[in-house]
Enzyme design. Structure first.
Site, PDB file in Angstrom:
ATOM      1  N   LYS A 265      83.284  27.118 102.457  1.00 59.89           N
ATOM      2  CA  LYS A 265      83.171  26.820 101.241  1.00 59.89           C
ATOM      3  C   LYS A 265      82.270  25.346 100.895  1.00 59.89           C
ATOM      4  O   LYS A 265      82.593  24.457 101.761  1.00 59.89           O
ATOM      5  CB  LYS A 265      84.359  26.735 100.249  1.00 59.89           C
TER       6      LYS A 265
ATOM      7  N   ASP B 183      78.789  30.341  93.518  1.00 57.49           N
ATOM      8  CA  ASP B 183      80.000  30.330  92.982  1.00 57.49           C
ATOM      9  C   ASP B 183      79.760  29.660  91.660  1.00 57.49           C
ATOM     10  O   ASP B 183      78.757  29.629  90.772  1.00 57.49           O
ATOM     11  CB  ASP B 183      81.098  29.491  93.839  1.00 57.49           C
TER      12      ASP B 183
HETATM   13  P1  NDP Z   1      80.063  31.164  86.632  1.00 59.83           P
HETATM   14  O1  NDP Z   1      79.509  29.632  86.628  1.00 59.83           O
HETATM   15  O2  NDP Z   1      79.196  32.256  86.583  1.00 59.83           O
HETATM   16  O3  NDP Z   1      80.962  31.097  85.151  1.00 59.83           O
HETATM   17  C1  NDP Z   1      82.201  30.658  85.251  1.00 59.83           C
HETATM   18  C2  NDP Z   1      82.642  30.778  83.929  1.00 59.83           C
HETATM   19  O4  NDP Z   1      84.325  30.082  83.812  1.00 59.83           O
HETATM   20  C3  NDP Z   1      82.286  30.399  82.649  1.00 59.83           C
HETATM   21  O5  NDP Z   1      82.413  31.139  81.563  1.00 59.83           O
HETATM   22  C4  NDP Z   1      82.959  29.225  82.378  1.00 59.83           C
HETATM   23  O6  NDP Z   1      82.797  28.545  81.233  1.00 59.83           O
HETATM   24  C5  NDP Z   1      84.149  29.304  82.738  1.00 59.83           C
HETATM   25  N1  NDP Z   1      84.950  28.244  83.396  1.00 59.83           N
HETATM   26  C6  NDP Z   1      84.786  27.380  84.383  1.00 59.83           C
HETATM   27  N2  NDP Z   1      85.463  26.586  84.771  1.00 59.83           N
HETATM   28  C7  NDP Z   1      86.374  26.453  83.443  1.00 59.83           C
HETATM   29  C8  NDP Z   1      87.384  25.621  83.219  1.00 59.83           C
HETATM   30  N3  NDP Z   1      87.638  24.557  83.890  1.00 59.83           N
HETATM   31  N4  NDP Z   1      88.096  25.830  82.016  1.00 59.83           N
HETATM   32  C9  NDP Z   1      87.630  27.247  81.575  1.00 59.83           C
HETATM   33  N5  NDP Z   1      86.613  28.006  81.598  1.00 59.83           N
HETATM   34  C10 NDP Z   1      85.884  27.501  82.699  1.00 59.83           C
HETATM   35  O7  NDP Z   1      80.871  31.321  87.727  1.00 59.83           O
HETATM   36  P2  NDP Z   1      81.387  32.686  88.538  1.00 59.83           P
HETATM   37  O8  NDP Z   1      81.800  33.755  87.423  1.00 59.83           O
HETATM   38  O9  NDP Z   1      80.597  33.047  89.830  1.00 59.83           O
HETATM   39  O10 NDP Z   1      82.670  32.387  88.933  1.00 59.83           O
HETATM   40  C11 NDP Z   1      83.953  32.612  88.487  1.00 59.83           C
HETATM   41  C12 NDP Z   1      85.211  32.585  89.397  1.00 59.83           C
HETATM   42  O11 NDP Z   1      85.023  33.830  90.207  1.00 59.83           O
HETATM   43  C13 NDP Z   1      85.293  31.464  90.361  1.00 59.83           C
HETATM   44  O12 NDP Z   1      86.856  31.004  90.424  1.00 59.83           O
HETATM   45  C14 NDP Z   1      84.558  31.718  91.498  1.00 59.83           C
HETATM   46  O13 NDP Z   1      85.111  30.951  92.515  1.00 59.83           O
HETATM   47  C15 NDP Z   1      84.994  32.999  91.645  1.00 59.83           C
HETATM   48  N6  NDP Z   1      84.392  34.084  92.528  1.00 59.83           N
HETATM   49  C16 NDP Z   1      82.938  34.158  92.442  1.00 59.83           C
HETATM   50  C17 NDP Z   1      82.184  35.001  92.719  1.00 59.83           C
HETATM   51  C18 NDP Z   1      80.808  35.034  92.945  1.00 59.83           C
HETATM   52  O14 NDP Z   1      80.084  35.988  93.465  1.00 59.83           O
HETATM   53  N7  NDP Z   1      80.045  34.446  92.036  1.00 59.83           N
HETATM   54  C19 NDP Z   1      82.803  35.719  94.114  1.00 59.83           C
HETATM   55  C20 NDP Z   1      84.234  35.638  94.189  1.00 59.83           C
HETATM   56  C21 NDP Z   1      84.993  34.734  93.240  1.00 59.83           C
HETATM   57  P3  NDP Z   1      81.968  27.336  80.682  1.00 59.83           P
HETATM   58  O15 NDP Z   1      80.579  27.944  80.837  1.00 59.83           O
HETATM   59  O16 NDP Z   1      82.252  26.960  79.244  1.00 59.83           O
HETATM   60  O17 NDP Z   1      81.977  26.172  81.666  1.00 59.83           O
HETATM   61  O1  2IT Z   2      84.468  33.057  96.228  1.00 56.17           O
HETATM   62  C1  2IT Z   2      83.664  33.933  96.864  1.00 56.17           C
HETATM   63  O2  2IT Z   2      83.957  34.868  97.459  1.00 56.17           O
HETATM   64  C2  2IT Z   2      82.151  33.660  96.584  1.00 56.17           C
HETATM   65  N1  2IT Z   2      81.956  32.666  95.738  1.00 56.17           N
HETATM   66  C3  2IT Z   2      81.171  34.608  97.040  1.00 56.17           C
HETATM   67  C4  2IT Z   2      80.804  34.069  98.637  1.00 56.17           C
HETATM   68  C5  2IT Z   2      79.766  34.613  99.187  1.00 56.17           C
HETATM   69  O3  2IT Z   2      79.430  34.156 100.313  1.00 56.17           O
HETATM   70  O4  2IT Z   2      79.047  35.539  98.739  1.00 56.17           O
END
Ligand code: NDP
Ligand code: 2IT
Length: 448
Positions: free
Chosen positions: A124, A164
């Protein structure tokens, strides 16, 4: 050294890294039955080794803002474990990023990636850069500057980052351009690239869709269906909106999304038009609350979704967003399934509360593994220089999520964690993921 001694050592040594300690304890406390059945793990100090990353790379990122002022951020890459394949895991750009957060995410990623059954290790990275309020050119300059440093430490067969929080297709593409520029190499060194220049179809949707596929399997195991179920989603980013989209496609009624400013509640439920509107709104960094002016509903400023009644919760924003109070609200409001779209969105106390109340609980490392799984499919498409169709990837994703579900449920049964029909997906996932990595480490001897 026993697992309990190893936990104690981690607690003492990393008291200043609370998220990392939390993630380690969650795994440690559920793998005891596996450890007892495999004395070779203790002999080879597998757990003690797995809680120390292979290496943590830290670097400085200088970049210039629109006013011509030099800005300084910190960047990291945690290369945690490559027992099963190249280090693989996303990059997060958020002001809260620090070594504790990246180590917890990297540690989780080892077992998540193992659960996919694909050849990927765990890593990561990210930066404390805050994309909020930055112009498009500032984001581009930051991405270039970040990769100018990171490119020294990654390659397609060694370490393959992706997105992420704060890092999506746009940022990955900028970083990929800099990598290509510096190395003259066109390869699968990053995943989540734009479709048309190396990116896989469905990578954008994969995490959210995969979480809902996992949920469908959980429901099926209880002879239930997603149709007509009321779903609460938190977050409004990549994972949240695609989880909401797939749940709607399958006939669920998704009534909330949220962000750091508050919660949007639409009693009538989202549909594709509303989700498209939300995607556009977030892409343009505009407020979620404007939704109610267009479609109605309610905006709860500064609140999370959990005071609302529902059947299923999919927390998909960030770590520790659901605390014990929230978990109590979930139980009181009728939630029967909690599926983690985010990484570690529940605190340890919240997990205890929902499990004690027999709410079925899918931990992130199982439920959100669809994203990294399609990343691994992107790597293989890049290696053979061919693209697969959306339908082919979707079919693979469904199979991978079913497989993770079935393996976790089977391990829960085998290790006597299933209680009267209540499947312990947390223990099952940790046991399966840990075993795959541990067995590789045993085969390697004491290297790795
Ligand atoms: P994005 O940046 O697309 O979206 C994040 C969302 O979460 C936004 O709506 C944001 O709101 C909100 N958010 C972030 N931090 C906070 C906080 N401290 N308090 C309240 N709301 C918060 O991220 P992702 O959708 O990619 O990721 C979301 C989660 O999923 C994370 O935990 C990530 O690690 C996990 N994840 C992502 C993957 C991926 O493929 N992208 C894969 C597997 C897991 P705002 O815009 O107001 O900050
Ligand atoms: O938390 C996760 O699994 C991710 N943000 C995606 C990682 C990846 O290599 O696609």
């Amino acid at each position: 050294m026993s697992i309990n001694q190893a936990i104690k050592k981690v607690e003492e040594r990393y008291a200043h890294q609370p998220e990392f300690v939390q993630a380690v304890k969650e795994v440690a406390l559920t793998i005891a039955p596996l450890y007892d059945a495999h004395p070779e793990y203790e002999k080879l100090k597998i757990f003690e080794r797995l809680v120390e990353p292979d290496r943590v790379i830290a670097f400085r990122v200088n970049w210039e803002n629109d006013k011509g002022e030099v800005q300084v951020n910190r960047g990291w890459r945690v290369q945690f474990c490559n027992a099963l394949g190249p280090y693989k895991g996303g990059l997060r750009f958020h002001p809260t990023v620090n070594q504790s957060v990246l180590k917890f995410l990297g540690f989780e990623q080892i077992f998540k990636n193992a659960l996919t059954g694909l050849p990927i290790g765990g890593g990561k990275g990210g930066s404390d850069f805050d994309p909020k309020g930055k112009s498009e050119s500032e984001i581009r300059r930051f991405c270039y500057a970040f990769m100018r440093e990171l490119h020294h430490y990654i390659s397609k067969d060694m370490d393959v980052p992706a997105g992420d929080i704060g890092v999506g297709g746009r940022e990955v593409s900028y970083m990929y351009a800099m990598y290509k520029n510096l190395t003259h190499e066109y390869s699968g060194v990053l995943t989540g690239k734009g479709v048309g220049f190396g990116g896989s179809l469905m990578r954008t949707e994969a995490t959210g869709y995969g979480a809902v596929y996992f949920l469908e399997n959980m429901l099926k195991a209880q002879n239930e269906s997603i149709e007509g179920k009321v779903v609460l989603v938190s977050g409004a980013g990549n994972v949240s909106l695609h989880a909401a989209e797939k749940a709607c496609m399958l006939g669920a009624k998704v009534v909330t999304v949220s962000d750091s400013q508050g919660t949007l509640y639409d009693e009538k439920g989202l549909d594709q038009e509303k989700i498209n509107w939300l995607k556009k709104q977030k892409d343009q960094s505009k407020p979620l609350s404007e939704y109610i002016e267009v479609y109605g509903g309610e905006w709860f400023a500064g609140q999370k979704p959990w005071h609302i009644k529902g059947d299923i919760a999919i927390p998909s924003a960030t770590q520790n967003e659901v605390n014990e109070e929230d978990a109590k609200l979930m139980v009181d409001n009728g939630i029967k399934y909690v599926v983690e779209g985010a990484n570690m969105p529940l605190t340890a106390e919240a997990i205890d509360h929902i499990r004690d109340n027999r709410v079925h609980y899918a931990p992130g490392k199982a439920a959100n593994a669809g994203g990294v799984a399609v990343s691994a499919l992107e790597m293989s498409q890049n290696s053979v220089r061919q693209y697969k169709t959306f339908e082919q990837i979707d079919e693979r994703l469904k199979n991978i999520m079913k497989n993770i579900h079935d393996c976790a449920a089977e391990a829960s049964e085998t290790y006597n964690q299933t209680d009267n029909g209540y499947v312990d997906y947390m223990a099952g996932s940790n046991i399966v993921g840990f075993k795959r990595v541990a067995d590789a480490l045993v085969a390697y001897g004491f290297l790795n």
